[in-house]
Design an enzyme around this catalytic site. Structure first.
Site, short mmCIF file in Angstrom:
data_model
loop_
_atom_site.label_atom_id
_atom_site.label_comp_id
_atom_site.label_asym_id
_atom_site.label_seq_id
_atom_site.Cartn_x
_atom_site.Cartn_y
_atom_site.Cartn_z
N GLY A 71 -25.66 33.50 58.74
CA GLY A 71 -24.96 32.76 57.50
C GLY A 71 -23.74 32.00 57.79
O GLY A 71 -23.50 31.48 59.15
N CYS A 72 -23.62 31.59 56.54
CA CYS A 72 -21.64 30.82 56.77
C CYS A 72 -20.67 31.46 58.09
O CYS A 72 -20.36 32.62 57.57
CB CYS A 72 -21.09 31.10 55.33
SG CYS A 72 -19.44 30.20 55.20
N PHE A 73 -20.39 30.63 58.74
CA PHE A 73 -19.62 31.45 59.32
C PHE A 73 -18.12 31.66 59.38
O PHE A 73 -17.19 32.75 59.23
CB PHE A 73 -18.72 30.56 60.57
CG PHE A 73 -18.75 28.96 60.71
CD1 PHE A 73 -17.40 28.52 59.39
CD2 PHE A 73 -18.86 27.95 61.54
CE1 PHE A 73 -18.00 27.06 59.70
CE2 PHE A 73 -18.67 26.73 61.31
CZ PHE A 73 -17.62 26.34 60.42
N TRP A 74 -17.68 31.71 58.02
CA TRP A 74 -16.32 31.65 57.39
C TRP A 74 -17.03 33.62 57.03
O TRP A 74 -15.72 34.01 57.72
CB TRP A 74 -16.47 30.90 55.51
CG TRP A 74 -15.78 29.54 56.14
CD1 TRP A 74 -15.21 28.91 57.29
CD2 TRP A 74 -15.75 28.84 55.26
NE1 TRP A 74 -15.30 27.33 56.68
CE2 TRP A 74 -15.48 27.29 55.46
CE3 TRP A 74 -16.71 28.76 53.73
CZ2 TRP A 74 -15.19 26.56 54.76
CZ3 TRP A 74 -16.34 27.85 52.92
CH2 TRP A 74 -16.19 26.72 53.32
N CYS A 75 -17.48 33.53 56.13
CA CYS A 75 -18.13 34.98 56.24
C CYS A 75 -17.86 35.78 57.27
O CYS A 75 -17.63 37.43 57.42
CB CYS A 75 -19.44 34.79 55.52
SG CYS A 75 -19.69 34.26 53.83
#
Length: 179
Positions: free
Chosen positions: A10-14
């Protein structure tokens, strides 16, 4: 000696926020892997035209943490049963994937998928893809949770539950719970 693990979930920030809180993890870099365009940028990757996944590359100390441990944390903190999506993030750039760098890592990735499947009523859709050129994401994506994420409503909705899963299931591994 530092070893490396590369995951997409998923989102790499997460995903980055979770792994930065793991004891034995030395570095976490957000970036792009698995596509067909050289030097992709965030907008291109988000549009789904490059074939890349948003991913993280984790530098870890194998004396403190095994690759198998990292895989188990990866499976516990994202939904490996959603094809090409995590929550509201939809597209192949948000796929669940493992990019092993050695034959041993590939074997361990297959074992981790089998463990995850044994504990899931739904099929695990995580792919094992050949490690290819790693492209670090733009600077403003690095350390996003610490620098910008707490003022981002999306991050505030997604990251704290992932961190709670880490702290509940892997309390002995969480930096934030270490004495």
């Amino acid at each position: 000696m530092t070893e490396y693990a590369t995951f997409a979930g998923g989102c790499f920030w997460c995903v980055e926020a979770v792994f930065k809180d793991v004891i034995g993890v030395e570095t976490v870099e957000s970036g792009y892997i698995g596509g067909h365009v050289e030097n992709p940028g965030y907008r291109e990757v988000c549009n789904g035209t490059t074939g890349h996944a948003e991913a993280i590359r984790v530098g870890f100390d194998p004396a403190q943490l095994s690759y198998a441990d990292l895989l188990d944390i990866h499976f516990a903190t994202h939904d490996a049963t959603q094809l090409n999506r995590q929550g509201n993030d939809v597209g192949t750039q948000y796929r669940s994937a493992i990019f092993p760098e050695t034959v041993t890592q590939e074997e361990q990735a297959r074992e981790a998928i089998a463990r995850a499947q044994a504990g899931s009523a739904k099929p695990i859709v995580t792919t094992i893809e050949a490690f290819s050129t790693w492209y670090p994401a733009e600077g403003y994506h690095q350390d996003y949770w610490e620098t910008s994420g707490r003022s981002n409503p999306y991050c505030m909705a997604v990251i704290p539950p992932k961190l709670q899963k880490l702290r509940k299931s892997f309390a002995e591994r969480a930096k934030s719970l270490a004495a």
